[in-house]
Motif scaffolding. Structure first.
Motif, PDB file in Angstrom:
ATOM      1  N   SER A   1       0.417   0.765  -6.024  1.00 34.22           N
ATOM      2  CA  SER A   1       0.207  -0.738  -5.565  1.00 34.22           C
ATOM      3  C   SER A   1      -1.058  -1.436  -5.758  1.00 34.22           C
ATOM      4  O   SER A   1      -0.710  -2.680  -5.775  1.00 34.22           O
ATOM      5  CB  SER A   1      -0.112  -0.348  -3.792  1.00 34.22           C
ATOM      6  OG  SER A   1      -1.201   0.755  -3.929  1.00 34.22           O
ATOM      7  N   GLU A   2      -2.412  -0.517  -6.461  1.00 38.01           N
ATOM      8  CA  GLU A   2      -3.407  -0.350  -6.784  1.00 38.01           C
ATOM      9  C   GLU A   2      -2.412  -1.665  -8.875  1.00 38.01           C
ATOM     10  O   GLU A   2      -3.823  -2.024  -9.432  1.00 38.01           O
ATOM     11  CB  GLU A   2      -4.008  -0.173  -7.968  1.00 38.01           C
ATOM     12  CG  GLU A   2      -3.888   1.017  -8.406  1.00 38.01           C
ATOM     13  CD  GLU A   2      -2.805   1.527  -8.574  1.00 38.01           C
ATOM     14  OE1 GLU A   2      -3.106   2.978  -9.594  1.00 38.01           O
ATOM     15  OE2 GLU A   2      -2.360   2.199  -7.546  1.00 38.01           O
TER      16      GLU A   2
ATOM     17  N   SER B   1       0.718  -1.025   0.342  1.00 42.06           N
ATOM     18  CA  SER B   1      -0.063   0.130   0.021  1.00 42.06           C
ATOM     19  C   SER B   1       0.952   1.457   0.110  1.00 42.06           C
ATOM     20  O   SER B   1       2.259   1.199   0.133  1.00 42.06           O
ATOM     21  CB  SER B   1      -1.044  -0.018   1.416  1.00 42.06           C
ATOM     22  OG  SER B   1      -0.644  -0.055   2.675  1.00 42.06           O
TER      23      SER B   1
ATOM     24  N   ASN C   1      -0.388 -10.433 -11.594  1.00 45.99           N
ATOM     25  CA  ASN C   1      -0.665  -9.888 -10.268  1.00 45.99           C
ATOM     26  C   ASN C   1      -0.948 -11.734  -9.565  1.00 45.99           C
ATOM     27  O   ASN C   1      -1.644 -12.714  -9.793  1.00 45.99           O
ATOM     28  CB  ASN C   1      -2.669 -10.293 -10.137  1.00 45.99           C
ATOM     29  CG  ASN C   1      -3.140  -9.606  -8.687  1.00 45.99           C
ATOM     30  OD1 ASN C   1      -2.492 -10.388  -8.151  1.00 45.99           O
ATOM     31  ND2 ASN C   1      -4.261  -9.183  -8.870  1.00 45.99           N
TER      32      ASN C   1
END
Length: 834
Positions: A262-263, A179, A204
């Motif tokens: 982070s995404e 994060s 991912n």
């Protein structure tokens, strides 16, 4: 006693000074005898980077990492102990060099939290931070035995490389933070694939998340903007002997980086000295299409369509229920079995047709080609694929070769522009169309086309009839002699009154005199070659701009007629509205809506007022002009070419919204007529396209050229023909020089703060594309609008060679051509006779 107290006081002060000294002094290397403590930082020799202990907001964890020095907010580009943080209150922690020559991060209890793991032949190692941001451990001969560039975290700095090795299967990736406040390794990673040609991927975990497509020696074909739009210097190098492939990026200077959020999104950032902040140079697309496999096998994604997924021609959804509900991940299946797969022995039979290949353009090619063949051309690629039934699709890219797919085609995307051609094998009967279905489709299509054609024909005939009425009326004023006849003027007036469909109002000359205070100098707004423009106020209180045609102008009547005929039916928020006219005796007058901020040049070229045009307003003006031109070229009943687009013909309302004016030189065409040759060269010096100036040929792309010049003027705040003092013939050559030098943002107006470097750079790019020498190389206005909104990819511009328009007025023009020039410095002019 006093002596003892004084001595103790000295010791305390000495201790405080020593502590203060240790806290304030920076270090330039780390040695076994000189570790780095939490109150110290290790600084590169040029003061570009620093390494030290830090904590993140809302966390009690302590880390050691590298960041840019003196740039706020400072970006952390590398973290050593991201998996094992220290306690923030542990002030006894240190980064040191152990007896084995390795770097060691120790907590207050002398526990090793992080360390390098190299076999050093020397006990005299030291660690330094380089100006590239590379933290290196070196031996006594200054040879690097370990470096942080070999152990990346989430950020790729210039001169740093990601790599994969097909032999050892070693892969160096960027790994996201968990994060924004936790540098622990997150779920997403970015790097290269092992295949040839390599692809850039984001995963991912172990699942593909985004894909950039194959490397074609200049860019990744799935991200055409990555290399071409901003010249960011992305490179892929292959060491075939070692089996290693490297990826790196170079920005304009060291103050830039590529990193993974982070995404899972990836961005290129650079430091903007003018705005004193980090700005975005490039970012992975933020729509649904880039998500890997959104439309499933044999499905094509296009973010501009609704729904965004469709099946390849010859394929149907695997599950109609899921497909219709918006779940496309199961993709599509072949509607009809391939003939070559039915029974290979029957292929020689005369009643079995060979399969065909359905070509799709502007595609991100499918993932993982099974073969890359070394063939001479696309014909050889197709020939090989035809002979091999296992070949389901092929694509020939000259810089890669012939790519062949034998398995399901996954992760296909269609771009508005750019992309590659992909040919997919389909059954012959499907390629030709099923007989019964083909008849139904053909009849439906023909019926639809006929209905639409009849509708357009009737609409245009209706409008043409109205326009012809106006033409007949305007023929009354072809000569001063005719116009002096009162009976003809009355006939004009009566005919107009009978035509209820016309929206223009016929005003009396007396009402015009009253509105303009008898054309007083205090009401005058501007002076042009065909007359003057005045501000007027009608009886109902409505403010108008009144253009009074000069009685001494030889060309004015034709342009006057043209303007009424042309724009009486044009309605668009970015076009100036004609509200009425007056023809009485020798007077020929047009009335327009009044725009309080007058013309764009009154702001753009005024040293005091140009600061009012911040980038937000300028970009709004650019987009509005583009939409107005798109309406003229494509969306109005008849195609209209303006032919005199320039900064003084852009008027601004009270909200600074632009409106295109002065249609006296415009031409109107029916149907698909888009290319015209004329012996009458009209326009404004510096705005006319090469094919128009040199050959009298004009088209929609001539307006596009003018738009490109206008766009560059809006960005720079400079006139196209006023660059002599800077050693350039005009603004175009100056803009190209900055672009080719990688300094495009230097073109921006010094009076304007750059709030969005990405938009500014994209606009400069669009401007250079619009002023390409060859008309087919310029985008049309539909593509321009899409590009400006960020929905389209950009090709690389070529150097505009045609830059001698500034000299044209001093050159002789062939006698068979009549040349009319308008002056850019006059606010409301149409044309000015030579």
């Amino acid at each position: 006693m006093r002596l003892m107290i004084s001595w103790c006081s000295c010791l305390v002060i000495f201790g405080l000074l020593r502590a203060s000294h240790r806290a304030s002094v920076v270090a330039y290397n780390i040695t076994p005898s000189e570790p780095l403590f939490p109150n110290q930082t290790l600084v590169s020799s040029g003061n570009i980077f620093e390494l030290g202990f830090f904590k993140l907001s809302g966390s009690e964890n302590q880390y050691i990492g590298i960041r840019y020095k003196n740039l706020m907010p400072s970006k952390i580009v590398w973290v050593a102990n991201r998996e094992r943080p220290l306690v923030y209150k542990d002030r006894s922690a240190k980064l040191t060099i152990g007896s084995d020559g390795n770097l060691k991060l120790m907590d207050g209890q002398e526990n090793i939290v992080w360390s390098t793991n190299v076999s050093s032949r020397s006990n005299h190692t030291s660690a330094v931070l380089l100006d590239s941001g590379n933290f290196v451990l070196q031996d006594e001969n200054y040879a690097h035995i370990w470096e942080s560039f070999e152990d990346p975290t989430d950020t790729l700095l210039p001169t740093m490389r990601l790599e994969v090795n097909v032999k050892t299967r070693v892969k160096k990736l960027l790994i996201s933070w968990r994060s924004d406040s936790d540098p622990f390794p997150g779920s997403f990673s970015t790097g290269l694939t092992y295949e040839t040609p390599p692809q850039i991927f984001t995963w991912n975990g172990s699942t593909p998340y985004r894909r950039g497509g194959q490397w074609d020696k200049s860019k990744f074909v799935g991200i055409p903007t990555m290399d071409q739009s901003y010249k960011s210097g992305y490179t892929v190098e292959q060491d075939t002997q070692q089996g290693t492939t490297y990826f790196s990026v170079k920005v304009y200077n060291i103050f830039g980086y590529l990193f993974i959020y982070s995404e899972g999104s990836v961005k290129l950032m650079y430091w903007d000295d003018r705005a004193m902040k980090w700005s975005k140079g490039w970012a992975s697309a933020n729509d649904t299409c880039p998500i890997y496999g959104t439309c499933g096998p044999f499905g094509v994604c296009n973010s501009l369509n609704s729904p965004i997924c469709r099946c390849i021609y010859g394929f149907v959804p695997k599950s109609n229920e899921e497909w219709n509900s918006g779940n496309w991940t199961r993709g599509c299946v072949r509607e009809m079995e391939l003939n070559c797969q039915k029974n290979t022995s029957t292929l020689t039979s005369t009643n079995v047709k060979e399969d065909e290949f359905w070509q799709m353009s502007r595609m991100r090619l499918p993932d993982s080609a099974d073969y890359v063949l070394d063939v001479e051309d696309e014909e050889g690629c197709e020939s090989w694929c035809r002979r091999n039934c296992s070949c389901l699709a092929y694509s020939y890219v000259s810089t890669i070769g012939c790519m062949v797919w034998n398995k399901d085609l996954i992760d296909l995307r269609e771009f508005p522009t750019a992309g590659e051609d992909l040919s997919v094998r389909v059954a012959h009967v499907k390629a030709g169309g099923s007989p019964h279905k083909a008849v139904i489709i053909s009849l439906s299509t023909i019926a639809g086309i006929m209905f639409f054609a009849v509708f357009v024909f009737v609409l245009c005939k209706w409008k043409t009839g109205n326009l012809n009425k106006i033409r007949r009326l305007l023929d009354l004023v072809d000569t001063p002699e005719k116009s002096t006849k009162l009976t003809q003027g009355n006939a004009w007036q009566e005919q107009l009154k009978q035509d209820d469909s016309l929206e223009l109002t016929l005003y009396s000359f007396d009402s015009i005199l009253l509105a303009t205070n008898k054309f007083s100098t205090t009401s005058k707004l501007g002076q042009g070659g065909f007359g003057s423009v005045y501000k007027g106020k009608l009886k109902d209180g409505k403010e108008v701009a009144v253009k009074r045609l000069s009685s001494t102008s030889a060309q004015g009547v034709e342009e006057f007629k043209n303007e009424i005929i042309l724009i009486s039916k044009l309605q668009h928020r970015n076009l100036v509205k004609l509200v009425g006219y007056c023809i009485e005796g020798e007077e020929k007058i047009l009335l327009y809506e009044y725009l309080s901020n007058k013309s764009l040049d009154a702001f753009l070229f005024d040293s005091r007022k140009k600061a009012e045009l911040d980038w937000g307003k300028r970009f709004q003006i650019i987009q509005g002009i583009a939409r107005g031109l798109l309406y003229l070229h494509r969306d109005s009943c008849r195609r209209v070419i303006h032919r005199d687009l320039k900064v003084s013909n852009i008027l601004l309302n009270e909200k600074m919204n632009p409106k295109i004016s002065d249609f006296g030189l415009a031409r109107m065409f029916e149907g698909t007529e888009v290319l015209v040759n004329t012996q009458k060269i009209v326009g404004t010096r510096g705005y006319m396209s090469p094919e128009y100036v040199m050959g009298g040929i004009f088209s929609e792309r001539s307006d596009v050229y003018s738009f490109g010049v206008l766009l560059l003027e809006i960005v720079s705040g400079k006139k196209n023909t006023a660059m002599y003092d800077q050693g350039h013939l005009n603004l175009l050559s100056y803009a190209w020089q900055l672009w080719s030098d990688g300094k495009a943002l230097d073109l921006t107006d010094v009076a304007m703060a750059v709030s969005s470097p990405l938009e500014v750079t994209r606009c400069i790019h669009v401007g250079l594309l619009c002023v390409q020498d060859h008309a087919p190389d310029r985008p049309n206005m539909l593509n321009v609008v899409l590009i400006l909104s960020g929905e389209s990819d950009l090709p690389q511009p070529r150097q505009p060679i045609f830059t001698f328009q500034a000299e044209m007025p001093n050159r002789s023009i062939p006698s068979q051509q009549e040349s009319i020039w308008s002056v850019n410095t006059i606010t409301n002019t149409v044309v000015e006779g030579r």
